[in-house]
Design an enzyme around this catalytic site. Sequence first.
Site, PDB file in Angstrom:
ATOM      1  N   ILE A   1       2.530  -5.984   3.203  1.00  0.00           N
ATOM      2  CA  ILE A   1       2.689  -4.830   2.517  1.00  0.00           C
ATOM      3  C   ILE A   1       1.976  -4.820   1.246  1.00  0.00           C
ATOM      4  CG2 ILE A   1       4.532  -3.477   1.453  1.00  0.00           C
ATOM      5  CD1 ILE A   1       6.347  -5.172   3.244  1.00  0.00           C
ATOM      6  N   CYS A   2       1.072  -3.756   0.907  1.00  0.00           N
ATOM      7  CA  CYS A   2       0.356  -3.696  -0.492  1.00  0.00           C
ATOM      8  C   CYS A   2       1.209  -3.049  -1.350  1.00  0.00           C
ATOM      9  CB  CYS A   2      -0.600  -2.712  -0.254  1.00  0.00           C
ATOM     10  SG  CYS A   2      -1.577  -2.586  -1.628  1.00  0.00           S
ATOM     11  N   LEU A   3       1.970  -3.822  -2.233  1.00  0.00           N
ATOM     12  CA  LEU A   3       2.996  -3.409  -3.108  1.00  0.00           C
ATOM     13  C   LEU A   3       2.962  -4.449  -4.376  1.00  0.00           C
ATOM     14  CD1 LEU A   3       5.238  -1.458  -3.853  1.00  0.00           C
ATOM     15  CD2 LEU A   3       7.053  -3.092  -2.775  1.00  0.00           C
TER      16      LEU A   3
END
Lengths: 369, 149
Positions: free
Chosen positions: B88-90
């Site tokens: 997840i790109c967070l």
Amino acid sequence: MRPPPRATEYEYVDTVNLNLLCCICYCPFIDPVSSPCGHTFCRLCASAALSSAQTCPVDRAPLSLAQLQPAARVITSMVEELQVPRGALEVHVEECGHGLVTCEVCQSAVKNKDIEAHATECPGSTVTCPDCREPILRSGFSEHASICQEATMSCPHISHGCPWEGKRRLFYSDHKSSCPFEAIKGFFILNDQKMDALTRLNMTLKSEISDLRTEIAILRDAPPVPVPAAFLPPIVEETADRMGQLLLDTDLLRGELMNINAGFSALEMRQDVALLNETARLREEMHSVRALCQAVQSQLLNFALDRRKETSSNITSSVLTSTFNALAGSSGDSGNTTGNASPPLSAKKGSAARPVVPGRSDSSTGTKL
Amino acid sequence: MSNIFTKRLTKELRDLQANPPAGILIDKADDDLKLWRVVMSGAEGTLYQGEQFKLQFKFSNNYPLESPEVIFLDTVPIHPHIYSNGHICLSILYDQWSPALTISSVCLSIQSMLSSATKKERPPDNAMYIMTAKKSPKATTWAFHDDKV
């Protein structure tokens, strides 16, 4: 020794108010600190969090360890009021760092948290002398160190220049008899005494000098003391009196001068006004004379015209006479007021009609002209 | 194992089990609390309504000072910020992590990220990324550019 328990290890009786929980460990605050942005953490949690990122864990505002202040007293008080169940209290009493335990060696009461440190300083425990390798009671160790025959010592005359250093045992058996300084010990003692006395004297004198210096400085800075009048020669007093009199006189003269100045300027003003009035009057008079002259001129013109038209010279002469009469009558009081200037004007008006009135002719006046 | 780690995760687990946020359910947590499974449901009225996803949380001993490793397992939602390997790109999972964040707040962030999607699609560099990426997303150097999520 077990480390002092942290309050995080306790279970609390009631649900703890969420506002009293550190947002990092989710336990009630321990030694709480607050950030300038208004967030509170346990001191340990905050320093751990700041070691990885120099921002406030809640709002990410820049934050450094130095900016943390102890949290408001009320927060600490509220955390301290939280209750723990009795069981936890009993456990705590056993572990509490502030509880007292008895040292098995010296039988003294020591705080739980200090027991480890106490072991290294308990006077009842024995230590091994590093020089003679014999076990010595800690309480008597310092005494032993000063007499231990194996300990290394310097010659007591080291301050006078003896370089000898060796075991105490050797000093008494060997060096003491051969030390050149030992032979003149008496002289050293006397010398030292004298030296001490001189040093003391020197110190006293030095402090006295510095006292005097400060006194001089104070006197130098102080304002000059006025000389009492009794010490002043009488001549000075007389001069002062005369001086005062002169000053008074000068003041008086100055006042008079100012009065005269004022009188002058008032007089000047009055004179100016009078002059102005006079000028105005004269100007008016000049105006009326000028008007009269004009009237005479115009009448003369009329006469010249009339003469051409009419053959009778009587009429002309009579009109001329009347004109000159009027002129002569008005010139006596003309110039007083503007009202007085009117008769010649009316005469002038009349003059236009007169030439047609034959009864007014006067040959005698006409000849006079 | 550090005391703060156990204490905090125990508390978080207790809180999440007692009052779970909408659409978030603790599936299981290991006895040593180091590995958690969370079931997340797509929010009503969004592209993911009716779908269920499985999240895996891996905690290091340094939690909460260090972020947990969070990835999707099995069915990975199709989303412009979620790679098909579950990464997840967070930002808050990586360099924007803060010890004040919790499992619950991380779940809510991921849920809101899903909810804000307008189109179901993989990230443009998905194929390249899954070929080169390490097993843990924490080993990736992330560049965050979408502020809207």
